[in-house]
Design a protein around this motif. Structure first.
Motif, PDB file in Angstrom:
ATOM      1  N   GLY A   1     -13.240  -1.472 -16.666  1.00  0.00           N
ATOM      2  CA  GLY A   1     -13.714  -1.211 -15.315  1.00  0.00           C
ATOM      3  C   GLY A   1     -13.301   0.156 -14.818  1.00  0.00           C
ATOM      4  O   GLY A   1     -13.081   1.090 -15.590  1.00  0.00           O
ATOM      5  N   GLY A   2     -13.184   0.274 -13.535  1.00  0.00           N
ATOM      6  CA  GLY A   2     -12.821   1.538 -12.911  1.00  0.00           C
ATOM      7  C   GLY A   2     -12.139   1.284 -11.598  1.00  0.00           C
ATOM      8  O   GLY A   2     -11.405   0.309 -11.441  1.00  0.00           O
ATOM      9  N   LYS A   3     -12.394   2.140 -10.642  1.00  0.00           N
ATOM     10  CA  LYS A   3     -11.774   2.027  -9.331  1.00  0.00           C
ATOM     11  C   LYS A   3     -12.113   0.691  -8.681  1.00  0.00           C
ATOM     12  O   LYS A   3     -13.257   0.241  -8.731  1.00  0.00           O
ATOM     13  N   VAL A   4     -11.103   0.067  -8.093  1.00  0.00           N
ATOM     14  CA  VAL A   4     -11.298  -1.198  -7.378  1.00  0.00           C
ATOM     15  C   VAL A   4     -11.168  -0.888  -5.894  1.00  0.00           C
ATOM     16  O   VAL A   4     -10.077  -0.575  -5.399  1.00  0.00           O
ATOM     17  N   GLN A   5     -12.280  -0.965  -5.181  1.00  0.00           N
ATOM     18  CA  GLN A   5     -12.285  -0.616  -3.770  1.00  0.00           C
ATOM     19  C   GLN A   5     -11.890  -1.817  -2.922  1.00  0.00           C
ATOM     20  O   GLN A   5     -12.488  -2.882  -3.014  1.00  0.00           O
ATOM     21  N   LEU A   6     -10.854  -1.650  -2.107  1.00  0.00           N
ATOM     22  CA  LEU A   6     -10.341  -2.708  -1.245  1.00  0.00           C
ATOM     23  C   LEU A   6     -10.272  -2.199   0.193  1.00  0.00           C
ATOM     24  O   LEU A   6     -10.408  -1.006   0.450  1.00  0.00           O
ATOM     25  N   THR A   7     -10.035  -3.122   1.108  1.00  0.00           N
ATOM     26  CA  THR A   7      -9.793  -2.726   2.495  1.00  0.00           C
ATOM     27  C   THR A   7      -8.297  -2.764   2.759  1.00  0.00           C
ATOM     28  O   THR A   7      -7.530  -3.381   2.015  1.00  0.00           O
ATOM     29  N   ALA A   8      -7.883  -2.127   3.816  1.00  0.00           N
ATOM     30  CA  ALA A   8      -6.467  -2.103   4.182  1.00  0.00           C
ATOM     31  C   ALA A   8      -6.013  -3.387   4.853  1.00  0.00           C
ATOM     32  O   ALA A   8      -4.813  -3.625   5.010  1.00  0.00           O
ATOM     33  N   ALA A   9      -6.949  -4.226   5.234  1.00  0.00           N
ATOM     34  CA  ALA A   9      -6.617  -5.429   6.004  1.00  0.00           C
ATOM     35  C   ALA A   9      -5.723  -6.369   5.207  1.00  0.00           C
ATOM     36  O   ALA A   9      -6.001  -6.683   4.045  1.00  0.00           O
ATOM     37  N   GLY A  10      -4.666  -6.830   5.837  1.00  0.00           N
ATOM     38  CA  GLY A  10      -3.820  -7.872   5.267  1.00  0.00           C
ATOM     39  C   GLY A  10      -2.786  -7.407   4.273  1.00  0.00           C
ATOM     40  O   GLY A  10      -1.980  -8.207   3.804  1.00  0.00           O
ATOM     41  N   VAL A  11      -2.780  -6.137   3.908  1.00  0.00           N
ATOM     42  CA  VAL A  11      -1.803  -5.626   2.944  1.00  0.00           C
ATOM     43  C   VAL A  11      -0.918  -4.617   3.654  1.00  0.00           C
ATOM     44  O   VAL A  11      -1.399  -3.575   4.101  1.00  0.00           O
ATOM     45  N   PRO A  12       0.379  -4.882   3.761  1.00  0.00           N
ATOM     46  CA  PRO A  12       1.254  -3.959   4.511  1.00  0.00           C
ATOM     47  C   PRO A  12       1.450  -2.640   3.759  1.00  0.00           C
ATOM     48  O   PRO A  12       1.391  -2.598   2.540  1.00  0.00           O
ATOM     49  N   ALA A  13       1.646  -1.577   4.503  1.00  0.00           N
ATOM     50  CA  ALA A  13       1.998  -0.298   3.907  1.00  0.00           C
ATOM     51  C   ALA A  13       3.475  -0.335   3.519  1.00  0.00           C
ATOM     52  O   ALA A  13       4.288  -0.967   4.179  1.00  0.00           O
ATOM     53  N   SER A  14       3.804   0.351   2.433  1.00  0.00           N
ATOM     54  CA  SER A  14       5.168   0.328   1.920  1.00  0.00           C
ATOM     55  C   SER A  14       6.149   0.995   2.880  1.00  0.00           C
ATOM     56  O   SER A  14       5.887   2.063   3.423  1.00  0.00           O
ATOM     57  N   LYS A  15       7.270   0.332   3.087  1.00  0.00           N
ATOM     58  CA  LYS A  15       8.346   0.880   3.920  1.00  0.00           C
ATOM     59  C   LYS A  15       9.663   1.003   3.184  1.00  0.00           C
ATOM     60  O   LYS A  15      10.566   1.675   3.628  1.00  0.00           O
ATOM     61  N   ASN A  16       9.779   0.325   2.029  1.00  0.00           N
ATOM     62  CA  ASN A  16      11.051   0.320   1.319  1.00  0.00           C
ATOM     63  C   ASN A  16      10.811   0.012  -0.148  1.00  0.00           C
ATOM     64  O   ASN A  16      10.299  -1.065  -0.470  1.00  0.00           O
ATOM     65  N   GLU A  17      11.174   0.928  -1.036  1.00  0.00           N
ATOM     66  CA  GLU A  17      11.017   0.734  -2.479  1.00  0.00           C
ATOM     67  C   GLU A  17      12.341   0.980  -3.205  1.00  0.00           C
ATOM     68  O   GLU A  17      12.360   1.365  -4.362  1.00  0.00           O
ATOM     69  N   ALA A  18      13.442   0.755  -2.504  1.00  0.00           N
ATOM     70  CA  ALA A  18      14.739   1.025  -3.127  1.00  0.00           C
ATOM     71  C   ALA A  18      15.742  -0.051  -2.734  1.00  0.00           C
ATOM     72  O   ALA A  18      15.516  -0.806  -1.803  1.00  0.00           O
TER      73      ALA A  18
ATOM     74  N   ARG B   1       0.845  -1.191   0.000  1.00  0.00           N
ATOM     75  CA  ARG B   1       0.000   0.000   0.000  1.00  0.00           C
ATOM     76  C   ARG B   1       0.884   1.245   0.000  1.00  0.00           C
ATOM     77  O   ARG B   1       1.792   1.359   0.815  1.00  0.00           O
ATOM     78  N   ILE B   2       0.584   2.160  -0.928  1.00  0.00           N
ATOM     79  CA  ILE B   2       1.356   3.396  -1.057  1.00  0.00           C
ATOM     80  C   ILE B   2       0.408   4.579  -0.918  1.00  0.00           C
ATOM     81  O   ILE B   2      -0.657   4.607  -1.539  1.00  0.00           O
ATOM     82  N   GLU B   3       0.794   5.544  -0.116  1.00  0.00           N
ATOM     83  CA  GLU B   3      -0.056   6.697   0.142  1.00  0.00           C
ATOM     84  C   GLU B   3      -0.443   7.410  -1.156  1.00  0.00           C
ATOM     85  O   GLU B   3       0.383   7.655  -2.029  1.00  0.00           O
ATOM     86  N   LYS B   4      -1.722   7.776  -1.238  1.00  0.00           N
ATOM     87  CA  LYS B   4      -2.233   8.384  -2.461  1.00  0.00           C
ATOM     88  C   LYS B   4      -1.572   9.713  -2.788  1.00  0.00           C
ATOM     89  O   LYS B   4      -1.416  10.060  -3.968  1.00  0.00           O
ATOM     90  N   ASN B   5      -1.162  10.455  -1.762  1.00  0.00           N
ATOM     91  CA  ASN B   5      -0.579  11.764  -2.026  1.00  0.00           C
ATOM     92  C   ASN B   5       0.812  11.688  -2.653  1.00  0.00           C
ATOM     93  O   ASN B   5       1.386  12.714  -3.026  1.00  0.00           O
ATOM     94  N   ARG B   6       1.358  10.486  -2.778  1.00  0.00           N
ATOM     95  CA  ARG B   6       2.661  10.307  -3.429  1.00  0.00           C
ATOM     96  C   ARG B   6       2.539  10.032  -4.922  1.00  0.00           C
ATOM     97  O   ARG B   6       3.539  10.013  -5.635  1.00  0.00           O
ATOM     98  N   MET B   7       1.331   9.810  -5.418  1.00  0.00           N
ATOM     99  CA  MET B   7       1.142   9.432  -6.814  1.00  0.00           C
ATOM    100  C   MET B   7       1.542  10.559  -7.764  1.00  0.00           C
ATOM    101  O   MET B   7       1.194  11.710  -7.541  1.00  0.00           O
ATOM    102  N   ALA B   8       2.298  10.202  -8.824  1.00  0.00           N
ATOM    103  CA  ALA B   8       2.770  11.194  -9.790  1.00  0.00           C
ATOM    104  C   ALA B   8       2.086  11.067 -11.144  1.00  0.00           C
ATOM    105  O   ALA B   8       1.806  12.074 -11.792  1.00  0.00           O
TER     106      ALA B   8
END
Length: 243
Positions: A226-243, A206-213
């Protein structure tokens, strides 16, 4: 059996495919699809569309005029072909230290040119390399960015989308650089992204929306669905390292 494995098995049954039974939707499968479509007088696109899949379901051994025999109904996946290829590598990890993952290194060799000579260690960020590999494999006529290793260069790729759909290529800013991956869905504050070099692996994070370019789509790919796929935050870790 995945859709790609089924597709390859049917193309082989019809005598159109003689390549490896590896489940990879690459050049050999695309050319086999074109050959099959031409033989069946279907639009020659190299894409496994509904008409092509329906024709592949027929038994090629049935004589003309005889009662047709069909394979079971096979739904066409909702995800575009490059996203299905990306999922094949889920869980693949880089090797910490002096060694490198041979699969990651093979992507650089396949892209060739300066990339093959520059990319010598999987400690070098590889999110762009991962996207470059899956696009080059499944859409061989698609023009890649001049520097596919540069994550933010993918913001110039293909064509712009106003909003994400399954499989959209999305770029994100981060301190010191950027990141690129594929849209899986979203919750209230985050996009769920399938990508490489996410905590040193191919994963969904999961990556914060305000970071999208940017949101992009291949020019030679199938139309966005289709269009937007609505999901829950459960079970998916937030990103901590992309490098």
């Amino acid at each position: 059996m995945t859709f790609e494995e089924w597709l390859i098995s049917r193309l082989r049954a019809w005598g159109c495919y003689a390549g490896s039974m590896d489940g990879v939707h690459g050049r050999a499968v695309i050319e086999a699809l074109r050959l099959f479509q031409a033989s069946e007088k279907l639009p020659v696109t190299g894409v496994a569309d509904e008409a092509t899949v329906a024709a592949l379901r027929r038994d090629p051994g049935v004589r003309p005029g005889a009662l047709a025999i069909y394979e079971k109904q096979v739904p066409i996946p909702a995800e575009p072909v490059w996203m299905r290829e990306a999922r094949r590598f889920m869980g693949l990890r880089e090797i910490v230290g002096t060694k490198s993952n041979s699969t990651i290194m093979s992507w650089a060799k396949k892209l060739g040119g300066w990339i093959a000579s520059f990319y010598t260690d999987d400690d070098i960020p590889w999110c762009g390399l991962f996207i470059g590999n899956i696009i080059a494999t499944t859409l061989p006529r698609e023009l890649l960015p001049k520097n596919p290793l540069g994550a933010l260069e993918w913001g110039k790729f293909g064509k712009r989308l106003e909003a994400p759909v399954r499989g959209a290529i999305m770029t994100f800013v981060r301190p010191g650089g950027g990141h690129v991956g594929l849209y899986v869905g979203e919750d209230r504050r985050h996009y769920h992204i399938l990508g490489g070099n996410q905590s040193n692996s191919v994963s969904i994070t999961r990556i914060e929306k305000n970071r999208m370019a940017a949101i992009r789509w291949p020019k030679t790919g199938e139309p966005p669905k289709g269009g937007k796929v609505q999901l829950t935050a459960a079970g998916v870790p937030a990103s901590k390292n992309e490098a």
